[in-house]
Each structure stands twice: as C-alpha cells, then as structure tokens.
Write a protein that holds these residues in place. Sequence first.
Motif, PDB file in Angstrom:
ATOM      1  N   ALA A  23     -11.479  -5.858 -10.137  1.00 30.89           N
ATOM      2  CA  ALA A  23     -11.026  -4.500  -9.779  1.00 30.89           C
ATOM      3  C   ALA A  23     -11.592  -4.230  -8.401  1.00 30.89           C
ATOM      4  N   HIS A  24     -10.834  -3.528  -7.554  1.00 36.50           N
ATOM      5  CA  HIS A  24     -11.315  -3.262  -6.193  1.00 36.50           C
ATOM      6  C   HIS A  24     -11.724  -1.808  -6.052  1.00 36.50           C
ATOM      7  N   ASP A  25     -12.061  -1.387  -4.848  1.00 34.61           N
ATOM      8  CA  ASP A  25     -12.545  -0.005  -4.673  1.00 34.61           C
ATOM      9  C   ASP A  25     -11.514   1.025  -5.126  1.00 34.61           C
ATOM     10  N   GLY A  26     -10.218   0.677  -4.970  1.00 38.98           N
ATOM     11  CA  GLY A  26      -9.180   1.623  -5.367  1.00 38.98           C
ATOM     12  C   GLY A  26      -9.107   1.786  -6.870  1.00 38.98           C
ATOM     13  N   THR A  27      -9.090   0.676  -7.600  1.00 40.07           N
ATOM     14  CA  THR A  27      -8.828   0.744  -9.037  1.00 40.07           C
ATOM     15  C   THR A  27     -10.096   0.764  -9.900  1.00 40.07           C
ATOM     16  N   SER A  28     -11.222   0.298  -9.350  1.00 41.58           N
ATOM     17  CA  SER A  28     -12.442   0.279 -10.174  1.00 41.58           C
ATOM     18  C   SER A  28     -12.863   1.706 -10.539  1.00 41.58           C
ATOM     19  N   ASP A  62     -12.046  -3.211  -0.563  1.00 44.37           N
ATOM     20  CA  ASP A  62     -11.117  -3.640   0.495  1.00 44.37           C
ATOM     21  C   ASP A  62     -10.060  -2.604   0.875  1.00 44.37           C
ATOM     22  N   HIS A  63      -9.713  -1.710  -0.058  1.00 41.24           N
ATOM     23  CA  HIS A  63      -8.557  -0.848   0.198  1.00 41.24           C
ATOM     24  C   HIS A  63      -8.824   0.256   1.210  1.00 41.24           C
ATOM     25  N   LEU A  64      -9.945   0.916   1.072  1.00 37.18           N
ATOM     26  CA  LEU A  64     -10.296   1.978   2.030  1.00 37.18           C
ATOM     27  C   LEU A  64     -11.673   1.660   2.586  1.00 37.18           C
ATOM     28  N   ASP A  73      -4.752  -4.930  -9.832  1.00 37.37           N
ATOM     29  CA  ASP A  73      -3.983  -4.866  -8.585  1.00 37.37           C
ATOM     30  C   ASP A  73      -2.756  -5.744  -8.770  1.00 37.37           C
ATOM     31  N   SER A  74      -1.620  -5.224  -8.335  1.00 42.99           N
ATOM     32  CA  SER A  74      -0.363  -5.917  -8.640  1.00 42.99           C
ATOM     33  C   SER A  74      -0.242  -7.286  -7.976  1.00 42.99           C
ATOM     34  N   HIS A  75      -0.940  -7.517  -6.883  1.00 41.26           N
ATOM     35  CA  HIS A  75      -0.797  -8.820  -6.208  1.00 41.26           C
ATOM     36  C   HIS A  75      -1.780  -9.877  -6.709  1.00 41.26           C
ATOM     37  N   SER A  76      -2.332  -9.635  -7.884  1.00 48.04           N
ATOM     38  CA  SER A  76      -3.237 -10.624  -8.500  1.00 48.04           C
ATOM     39  C   SER A  76      -2.488 -11.913  -8.845  1.00 48.04           C
ATOM     40  N   GLY A 105       7.897   5.130   3.164  1.00 47.00           N
ATOM     41  CA  GLY A 105       6.694   5.933   3.342  1.00 47.00           C
ATOM     42  C   GLY A 105       5.380   5.199   3.112  1.00 47.00           C
ATOM     43  N   ARG A 106       5.417   3.921   2.778  1.00 47.13           N
ATOM     44  CA  ARG A 106       4.191   3.212   2.406  1.00 47.13           C
ATOM     45  C   ARG A 106       3.132   3.220   3.519  1.00 47.13           C
ATOM     46  N   MET A 107       3.569   3.031   4.741  1.00 43.22           N
ATOM     47  CA  MET A 107       2.581   2.994   5.839  1.00 43.22           C
ATOM     48  C   MET A 107       2.526   4.315   6.597  1.00 43.22           C
TER      49      MET A 107
HETATM   50  C1  LIG Z   1      -3.951   0.159  -4.779  1.00 46.28           C
HETATM   51  C2  LIG Z   1      -3.363  -0.898  -5.661  1.00 46.28           C
HETATM   52  C3  LIG Z   1      -3.306  -0.402  -7.059  1.00 46.28           C
HETATM   53  C4  LIG Z   1      -2.053  -1.434  -5.130  1.00 46.28           C
HETATM   54  C5  LIG Z   1      -1.472  -2.533  -6.014  1.00 46.28           C
HETATM   55  O1  LIG Z   1      -1.715  -2.658  -7.204  1.00 46.28           O
HETATM   56  O2  LIG Z   1      -0.730  -3.335  -5.546  1.00 46.28           O
HETATM   57  C6  LIG Z   1      -2.143  -1.936  -3.709  1.00 46.28           C
HETATM   58  O3  LIG Z   1      -2.957  -3.039  -3.553  1.00 46.28           O
HETATM   59  C7  LIG Z   1      -0.781  -2.198  -3.152  1.00 46.28           C
HETATM   60  O4  LIG Z   1      -0.558  -3.251  -2.572  1.00 46.28           O
HETATM   61  O5  LIG Z   1       0.087  -1.336  -3.261  1.00 46.28           O
END
Ligand SMILES: CC(C)[C@H](C(=O)O)[C@@H](O)C(=O)O
Length: 413
Positions: free
Chosen positions: A32-37, A63-65, A120-123, A382-384
């Motif tokens: 889990a990363h800083d976003g999801t932990s 890593d996320h923020l 995280d979805s890119h796992s 809108g992602r970025m």
């Molecule tokens: C923040 C996180 C949950 C998200 C994901 O799961 O993919 C992110 O990494 C993304 O790429 O949108």
Amino acid sequence: MSTISEKIFSRASGKEAKANEFIMANVDYAMAHDGTSVLAVRSFKKMGLEKVWDPKRIVIPFDHLTPANTETTAALHHDIREWIAEQGIPNFFDVGEGICHQVLPENGFAMPGKLVVGADSHSCTYGAFGAFGTGVGATDMSEIFAAGKLWFKVPETIKVTARGKLGKHVLAKDMTLKTIGTVGAAGATYKAAEFYGDTITDLSISGRMTLCNMAIEMGGKAGIVPPDKKTFDFLEGRAVEEYEPVYADEDAEYCAEYDIDGADLEPQVARPHQVDNVCDVMEVAGTKVDQVFIGTCTNGRLEDLEVAADLLKGEKVAVRTLVIPASRSVMIEAIRNGTAELLLEAGATLGTPGCGPCLGGHMGVIGEGEVCISTANRNFRGRMGTGGQIYLGSPATAAASALTGEITDPRTV
Ligand SMILES: CC(C)[C@H](C(=O)O)[C@@H](O)C(=O)O
Ligand code: SF4
C-alpha cells in the motif's frame, strides 16, 4: 491444463484452482502506498485489530504525493509513518525512494510464481516477473494486513502473441498501446493476460514492466510474461526469498487469443480521453503541446530516460519538459551515466522520484485547455488538471515532441 494464473492460485490456495472459481488465497507480499495506506490503516484499526499478520510481507512506499504538497498530506504521511513504526514494518520506502511499482521489483519483491497484491490498480506491473500481481481496494488491503489472505475469483486468461522485430524508435510502449487499442479498454475485464512471442521475449525487463503495467487499461486483473533468463538475471541477488517459476501447460485454456504484429508497428499514441483511443503517431502529428512529461511507473526507468536523452542531446526543448525518474536508483544511474546532464542541458526539469503529476496531485499539473504528451498509462479527462488534454506515447515520441512543441514522430527528428 492450467494457465499461469490457475497455477499460482492453486499454490496460494492450497487446492487445485480453476478459472471462475472463488478461492481464499494466501498473499505473498502486500503493498500500500501513501495514498491508499491511509484508508487501509483506518479500516484495519476499525476492525479493532492490533498487529498485522506479518510485517515482513508488507511493503509501503511513499510516492503519490511526495514530497508532501499540503499540510494535510504531511499530517497523513506522519500518521502512517507512526503506524509503520508501531507495527515494525521493515519495508518502508519514504519520500524520494520512488514509485511503488518500481520500488517493489527493484527490491526483489516481485518474483515468479508469487501472489503480490497492491492497493493500487497498476500492481499488475509485477506480472513482468512472472508473478500474479494485482490491485485491490484499500479495505480489501486491510483484510490482507489482518490475515494475509483474501478471496479471489480465479480469472480466465487471454493469450496475446506478438511477433516481429520492432523498428527504430518503436518501443515497448508502442506495442503496449497497440495491444490495448486491439483488445479494447474493457476487452480483458477480470481476465489475466499472458504474453508470448519473440517481440515479448526480446523486450528488456523495463519494457516488460511497461507492458504488464498497462494490463489494467484493458480491464485486466493481471498481465504476465513467462519468466526467462532475463528475469532470473534481474532477480539474482535481489529476490527476497526463493521462488519457483510457473508456466502454462501446452493445452491450457484461453478464453480469447490476439496477435500483434511487431514488425510493421508504427509509434502509437492514445488520444484524449481513453487509453484505447489509439492511433499511429502520424494521425496526430502536428498537435501543439504545452507540456511534455516523461516518467511514471509505465515509463520512468533508466532505459526510458536514456531514449529521451539520446533524442534531446545537444538540442533545446521547445516546451516545458518534466522528467521524473521512477526511483532513486534510476535517478542515481541517470546522474552517473550522464543521462541527467543531457536532459538538463536540453532544458528539461528533473523532479523527485515518485508519481509526479501523473494523477494530477502536484508537481506539474496542467491548466484549462492545455495539452500534455505524457509517457504515463492513463489519459482520463481531467486526470492531470481540469480541462487539460492528455496524449499518451513512448519516451521517444514524448522527447521528439519536446523538441518541436507538437506531437512528433520520433523517426522524423
Ligand atoms: C491513487 C491510486 C489508488 C491510483 C490507482 O490505483 O491506480 C493511482 O495510482 C492511479 O494511477 O490512478
Ligand atoms: S505513476 Fe501514475 S499510474 Fe503509476 S502508481 Fe503513480 S499515479 Fe498511479
């Protein structure tokens, strides 16, 4: 007659697992990363639990923020650091170490035959090493934190075969985008993909990571490259434990098969706002861009930075160009071998290893009406930044576009 996924789930569940069955599987490593932990820990505490199942099997990269963008983020980071210390989780990678999907493989947590689950979805990136890597939500992750197990539906598998030698400036990313364009954004929903053919075996580890990273962009639960000598060499001295490679049986059952022609492949671009809105770069060449972004868990590795540096060497970028290495070690290597210097001299900006502006959190978001060509994996609306437009391409296409200020075929510069 089993697929790679069926074999991995058979071992992880301790019983013969077949596609479409529901099983309870033991997870080898959980991320889990800083976003999801934050959410996973909150839900873990709500269950009234004190100790995680196995601190050594949990990996938490920030890593996320990172570095923290606001006081709120800083406070959340602080709380998670405290929890990590309390739990005695040894595999903590703080600000600047890099993106989770780079950090786990670099540190040997992604191994053939293992079940590696991330919040995280890119796992799915870990499939590049022959693992079943998959993403779950934060509350599912709290279950794993608690017991090291989770329910899964064993996925059916699609077989993707790519043949032929990729041309000059045609990269793993182009093959990946072509595959997503062919299968479609929902074409592999809740399925695993297995990748075969000489185009795949020719890919470097880095290229295989690009490919598996984007399996989720066609709905895939996992994307797996059968492990070979390249995999074993990469893991030598790195794998955190012993592993057993797993391969599909000759007569394994696939629910669909796709063929990709690598030899005639042109550089590919995904147009806003869907990842499967893919075309040859020539179709969008000339589109003005405001920003170029080279980085992310898809294309922020040394090889990607080198491709960009090679094109930018001795030249000047025409638009703002952000380069964010995927990890500290990528950045160190890029500094050591002169890649970073070439990029900086060409006018690119180098950022702290991490996700950067990929999900619009900070460090390079784009404004209303602005256009960015990015090496990332998602171009959702809108992602970025609200009102921005994202085109996805390879590091070569991104670097060529940086030179001209418009989307450019890297074979023409
Ligand atoms: C923040 C996180 C949950 C998200 C994901 O799961 O993919 C992110 O990494 C993304 O790429 O949108
Ligand atoms: S780099 Fe982008 S896609 Fe990868 S984990 Fe970070 S936010 Fe998600």
